[in-house]
Design an enzyme around this catalytic site. Sequence first.
Site, PDB file in Angstrom:
ATOM      1  N   SER A 169       0.819  -1.435  -0.021  1.00 34.80           N
ATOM      2  CA  SER A 169       0.128  -0.100   0.021  1.00 34.80           C
ATOM      3  C   SER A 169       0.863   1.197  -0.045  1.00 34.80           C
ATOM      4  CB  SER A 169      -1.017  -0.326   1.132  1.00 34.80           C
ATOM      5  OG  SER A 169      -1.711  -1.159   1.134  1.00 34.80           O
ATOM      6  N   ARG A 170       1.950   1.214  -0.452  1.00 36.01           N
ATOM      7  CA  ARG A 170       2.930   2.272  -0.556  1.00 36.01           C
ATOM      8  C   ARG A 170       3.211   2.779   0.775  1.00 36.01           C
ATOM      9  NH1 ARG A 170       3.027   0.324  -4.933  1.00 36.01           N
ATOM     10  NH2 ARG A 170       2.931   1.285  -6.899  1.00 36.01           N
ATOM     11  N   LEU A 171       3.243   1.891   1.826  1.00 38.36           N
ATOM     12  CA  LEU A 171       3.646   2.390   3.160  1.00 38.36           C
ATOM     13  C   LEU A 171       5.048   1.756   3.478  1.00 38.36           C
ATOM     14  CD1 LEU A 171       0.128   1.953   5.144  1.00 38.36           C
ATOM     15  CD2 LEU A 171       1.275   4.041   4.236  1.00 38.36           C
TER      16      LEU A 171
END
Length: 213
Positions: free
Chosen positions: A190-192
Amino acid sequence: MSTIADIRKEYILETLDEKGAETNAIRQFDKWWEEATASKIEEVNAMTLATATPNGIPSARIVLLKGYDDDGFVFFTNYESNKGKDLAANPNACLVFFWKELERQVRVEGRVEKVSNEESDAYFFSRPQGSQVGAWASPQSSIIEGREVIEANVLKYSRQFEAQPLQRPAHWGGYRLKPQLIEFWQGRESRLHDRLQYTLQSDYNWKIERLAP
C-alpha cells in the site's frame, strides 16, 4: 489497454526496522550489497548519478559502481564529460541504486572528489584493451558529426598504441563520493514503505531516523 497510471506493483518481500538495522550506514550497505549480489541481479552495480551545475540545473545518468569502502563510493569516467564539468564546478552529488528484484532502493548524498592517479591507473589497466582505447577515442558528451568519428578515432589510437605503450589519458579517471547521508528504502504494501535515513555526524557516528513513506 491499461494506462500508464494503472501500472502498479505491491511490495511484499521484506521489512526494514531500526532494531534489525546496522548502526553504521556502510555496514548496512554491506548487508544489502551482499544480498543483492547473491540474488544474481544483472548489473547490480548500476547506479544513477545526479549532478547539478552551479546554477542548479540538474542532470542524471547511469554509471557503474567500481568499489566502495568507509571512505565512499567509486566510479570512473571522462573528466571532460558533462558530469565531469558539473562536478568540477559543483562537487555535491547523489547516487541511487534500485534493486527491483529485492524491492529496494539506496540513495547516497555527499561530496565528490577525484581518486588518486594510482587508483585511476590501477583500474584503467584492469579494463579490456578495447575499453582502454575507447577512453582515448571518445570526446565524451561532445557533439560529433556521426558514428564514423568514433570509429576513425578507435582506428587511429589502436594504430598509435601498437607502436608505443598504452597510457591512461589525463582526462579520464575516478571519483569518490564521500557520503554524508544514506537512505535505505524497502518497499512495503500500500505504498507504506520503510525508509531509514542515516546522517553522518561530526564525531563520524551515524544518526538514524525513520522517514514517512
